[in-house]
Design a protein around this motif. Sequence first.
Motif, PDB file in Angstrom:
ATOM      1  N   SER A  34       0.826  -1.213   0.000  1.00 11.12           N
ATOM      2  CA  SER A  34       0.000   0.000   0.000  1.00 11.12           C
ATOM      3  C   SER A  34       0.858   1.259   0.000  1.00 11.12           C
ATOM      4  N   LEU A  35       1.878   1.267   0.865  1.00 13.21           N
ATOM      5  CA  LEU A  35       2.706   2.466   1.004  1.00 13.21           C
ATOM      6  C   LEU A  35       3.640   2.667  -0.185  1.00 13.21           C
ATOM      7  N   PHE A  36       4.209   1.573  -0.687  1.00 11.15           N
ATOM      8  CA  PHE A  36       5.143   1.688  -1.802  1.00 11.15           C
ATOM      9  C   PHE A  36       4.452   2.138  -3.089  1.00 11.15           C
ATOM     10  N   SER A  37       3.121   1.975  -3.159  1.00 11.38           N
ATOM     11  CA  SER A  37       2.400   2.395  -4.361  1.00 11.38           C
ATOM     12  C   SER A  37       2.547   3.897  -4.607  1.00 11.38           C
ATOM     13  N   VAL A  38       2.917   4.632  -3.549  1.00 12.82           N
ATOM     14  CA  VAL A  38       3.143   6.075  -3.681  1.00 12.82           C
ATOM     15  C   VAL A  38       4.355   6.358  -4.560  1.00 12.82           C
ATOM     16  N   VAL A  39       5.371   5.490  -4.466  1.00 15.50           N
ATOM     17  CA  VAL A  39       6.629   5.769  -5.160  1.00 15.50           C
ATOM     18  C   VAL A  39       6.858   4.881  -6.382  1.00 15.50           C
ATOM     19  N   ILE A  40       5.967   3.922  -6.634  1.00 14.78           N
ATOM     20  CA  ILE A  40       6.131   3.025  -7.777  1.00 14.78           C
ATOM     21  C   ILE A  40       5.188   3.482  -8.883  1.00 14.78           C
ATOM     22  N   ALA A  41       5.758   3.963  -9.968  1.00 22.00           N
ATOM     23  CA  ALA A  41       4.956   4.516 -11.061  1.00 22.00           C
ATOM     24  C   ALA A  41       4.184   3.438 -11.811  1.00 22.00           C
ATOM     25  N   THR A  42       4.719   2.217 -11.835  1.00 20.58           N
ATOM     26  CA  THR A  42       4.085   1.118 -12.576  1.00 20.58           C
ATOM     27  C   THR A  42       3.489   0.114 -11.597  1.00 20.58           C
ATOM     28  N   PRO A  43       2.147   0.016 -11.481  1.00 23.60           N
ATOM     29  CA  PRO A  43       1.509  -0.872 -10.508  1.00 23.60           C
ATOM     30  C   PRO A  43       1.939  -2.336 -10.614  1.00 23.60           C
ATOM     31  N   SER A  44       2.253  -2.788 -11.813  1.00 23.26           N
ATOM     32  CA  SER A  44       2.623  -4.193 -11.992  1.00 23.26           C
ATOM     33  C   SER A  44       3.969  -4.527 -11.351  1.00 23.26           C
ATOM     34  N   LEU A  45       4.706  -3.505 -10.908  1.00 29.11           N
ATOM     35  CA  LEU A  45       6.006  -3.745 -10.279  1.00 29.11           C
ATOM     36  C   LEU A  45       5.931  -3.734  -8.748  1.00 29.11           C
ATOM     37  N   ILE A  46       4.733  -3.512  -8.196  1.00 33.39           N
ATOM     38  CA  ILE A  46       4.600  -3.443  -6.734  1.00 33.39           C
ATOM     39  C   ILE A  46       4.982  -4.769  -6.085  1.00 33.39           C
ATOM     40  N   GLY A  47       4.463  -5.870  -6.617  1.00 33.68           N
ATOM     41  CA  GLY A  47       4.728  -7.186  -6.021  1.00 33.68           C
ATOM     42  C   GLY A  47       6.203  -7.537  -6.030  1.00 33.68           C
ATOM     43  N   ILE A  48       6.858  -7.368  -7.170  1.00 37.45           N
ATOM     44  CA  ILE A  48       8.278  -7.731  -7.270  1.00 37.45           C
ATOM     45  C   ILE A  48       9.140  -6.786  -6.447  1.00 37.45           C
ATOM     46  N   THR A  49       8.723  -5.526  -6.320  1.00 39.58           N
ATOM     47  CA  THR A  49       9.467  -4.578  -5.482  1.00 39.58           C
ATOM     48  C   THR A  49       9.403  -4.985  -4.022  1.00 39.58           C
ATOM     49  N   VAL A  50       8.198  -5.341  -3.566  1.00 38.51           N
ATOM     50  CA  VAL A  50       8.030  -5.780  -2.177  1.00 38.51           C
ATOM     51  C   VAL A  50       8.825  -7.051  -1.929  1.00 38.51           C
ATOM     52  N   LEU A  51       8.793  -7.992  -2.883  1.00 32.16           N
ATOM     53  CA  LEU A  51       9.547  -9.242  -2.745  1.00 32.16           C
ATOM     54  C   LEU A  51      11.040  -8.962  -2.614  1.00 32.16           C
ATOM     55  N   THR A  52      11.576  -8.115  -3.477  1.00 28.29           N
ATOM     56  CA  THR A  52      13.009  -7.800  -3.442  1.00 28.29           C
ATOM     57  C   THR A  52      13.383  -7.096  -2.146  1.00 28.29           C
ATOM     58  N   TRP A  53      12.568  -6.118  -1.754  1.00 36.64           N
ATOM     59  CA  TRP A  53      12.819  -5.377  -0.512  1.00 36.64           C
ATOM     60  C   TRP A  53      12.782  -6.300   0.702  1.00 36.64           C
ATOM     61  N   ARG A  54      11.789  -7.184   0.743  1.00 40.13           N
ATOM     62  CA  ARG A  54      11.652  -8.109   1.878  1.00 40.13           C
ATOM     63  C   ARG A  54      12.796  -9.126   1.887  1.00 40.13           C
ATOM     64  N   ALA A  55      13.224  -9.541   0.707  1.00 36.86           N
ATOM     65  CA  ALA A  55      14.335 -10.496   0.623  1.00 36.86           C
ATOM     66  C   ALA A  55      15.607  -9.903   1.220  1.00 36.86           C
ATOM     67  N   LEU A  56      15.839  -8.625   0.964  1.00 35.29           N
ATOM     68  CA  LEU A  56      17.059  -7.978   1.438  1.00 35.29           C
ATOM     69  C   LEU A  56      16.982  -7.570   2.903  1.00 35.29           C
ATOM     70  N   THR A  57      15.807  -7.184   3.370  1.00 36.03           N
ATOM     71  CA  THR A  57      15.691  -6.646   4.732  1.00 36.03           C
ATOM     72  C   THR A  57      15.144  -7.648   5.735  1.00 36.03           C
ATOM     73  N   TYR A  58      14.699  -8.810   5.274  1.00 35.27           N
ATOM     74  CA  TYR A  58      14.119  -9.813   6.185  1.00 35.27           C
ATOM     75  C   TYR A  58      14.751 -11.187   6.000  1.00 35.27           C
ATOM     76  N   TYR A  59      14.619 -11.752   4.805  1.00 36.80           N
ATOM     77  CA  TYR A  59      15.176 -13.087   4.565  1.00 36.80           C
ATOM     78  C   TYR A  59      16.697 -13.090   4.734  1.00 36.80           C
ATOM     79  N   MET A  60      17.329 -12.043   4.270  1.00 37.18           N
ATOM     80  CA  MET A  60      18.783 -11.927   4.421  1.00 37.18           C
ATOM     81  C   MET A  60      19.159 -11.852   5.900  1.00 37.18           C
ATOM     82  N   ASN A  61      18.340 -11.154   6.693  1.00 31.71           N
ATOM     83  CA  ASN A  61      18.580 -11.080   8.137  1.00 31.71           C
ATOM     84  C   ASN A  61      18.493 -12.453   8.789  1.00 31.71           C
ATOM     85  N   ILE A  62      17.522 -13.253   8.350  1.00 31.36           N
ATOM     86  CA  ILE A  62      17.349 -14.597   8.912  1.00 31.36           C
ATOM     87  C   ILE A  62      18.574 -15.462   8.617  1.00 31.36           C
TER      88      ILE A  62
END
Length: 344
Positions: A293-321
Motif C-alpha cells: 500500500s505504502l510503496f504504491s506512492v513511489v512506484i509509477a508502474t503498478p505491476s512492479l509493486i509485487g516484485i518490489t516488495v519481494l526484493t525489498w523483503r528479501a534484502l531486509t528480512y530473509y537476508m537477516n534470517i
Amino acid sequence: MNRIFKWLSVSLVISFISIVLLLVFTVDTTTIDAILNIKKEAIVAAIALQLFSYVVWGLRTKFMCQSLGHDIKTLKTIEIAISSLLVAAVTPSSAGGEALRIHLLSKNAIPIGKATAVVVGERLTDAFLILLIAPFALYTLRGFFPEDNLDMLLIAGELFIFIVLGMLIYAIWKPNKTRSTIHFFVNRTKRFHGRKTDEALANVLRKIDIEMDHFQYSIRYFTKEGRKGLYYGTICTIVYRGTLYSILPVILAGLGQPPEILLSFMVQILLTCLMIIPATPGASGVAEFGASSLFSVVIATPSLIGITVLTWRALTYYMNIIIGGFISIKVLKDADIINESIKK
C-alpha cells in the motif's frame, strides 16, 4: 530449538503467502520485462547497504558501551547486533532480540543493568527519531491514501511507540515507583507458588534491585558524563536508518523506476510504525501488505509493486534470517537463550 523453528516457520509461511498473493495480483508482462532487465549493480548496491547497516549498528553499540567505561571490539559488537536478527524474525512485530543482545553484552563483562541501558538507549534513539519524523511523513503522504483504515493503522503504530516510549521514560523518571511496582507484582505471585519459593523470590527481588541500580546509573551517566556516547549513538542511529531506507530507492532504480528518495524515506518511516505493532512473528504479513500500500506512492508502474516488495523483503528480512542464524550458531553454544528471548 523447537520453539525457534516453530515461530520461524509461522513467520516464513505468512510472509510467503503474502508475497504470493501480491505477485498473483500484480505480475504481468511488464513485470517479467523489468525482472529480465533489472540492473545487477543496483541489487549489489542494495545488498551492500544492508551489510553496511550491520556495521553501523555494531558501531552504535560499541560507542554506547564505551561511554559506560566498557570497551568492546568492533567485530564483537557487530556480531552481537547481527545475532539478534534471527530472534527479531520470530518475535511479534519487527522489534526483537533485545534480551539476547543484553545477554551477549553481559557475557563481555558488562553488568546486566548497564547492558540493558545500552540496548534501551539504542531503542530510545530509534524511537525518538521515528516519532520526530512520523508526523511530518503522515502530513506529507496523507493525500495519497484516501482509505481511513490505513490512516488508523498508521496512527495505531505511532501510538504504540508513544506508549512504549512513555513507559521507558517513566521508569527513568520515577525509578523508586518503578521498583515498588515490580516488587508488588512479584510479591503477588507468592500465593501461586507457595511458601517454598519465598527465598527464591527474595533473591529475584534483590537481583532486580541491583540491576535497577545499574540501569539507573547508566541512564544518568548517558545524560551527564556519558553524553558523548549518547551523541555518537544518535548519529549512528540516523546513519543506520538512512542506510536501511536507502535500499528501496536503489531497488526502484534497478527496476527502471524513479527512485523518489524523499517519498521513499517517508513511506518507510510510516511502514516502520506499522511493523512495530506486535501482531505477527517478524511482522510478516503486516510488512508485505503494508509495503504494497505504502510503496504504491513511489512506484509509477503498478505491476512492479509485487516484485518490489519481494526484493525489498528479501534484502531486509530473509537476508537477516540467513546471516543472523549463521552468526547466532557461531556466537551461541546452545539455543536456550534464544528460546528465552522468544518467550519474552
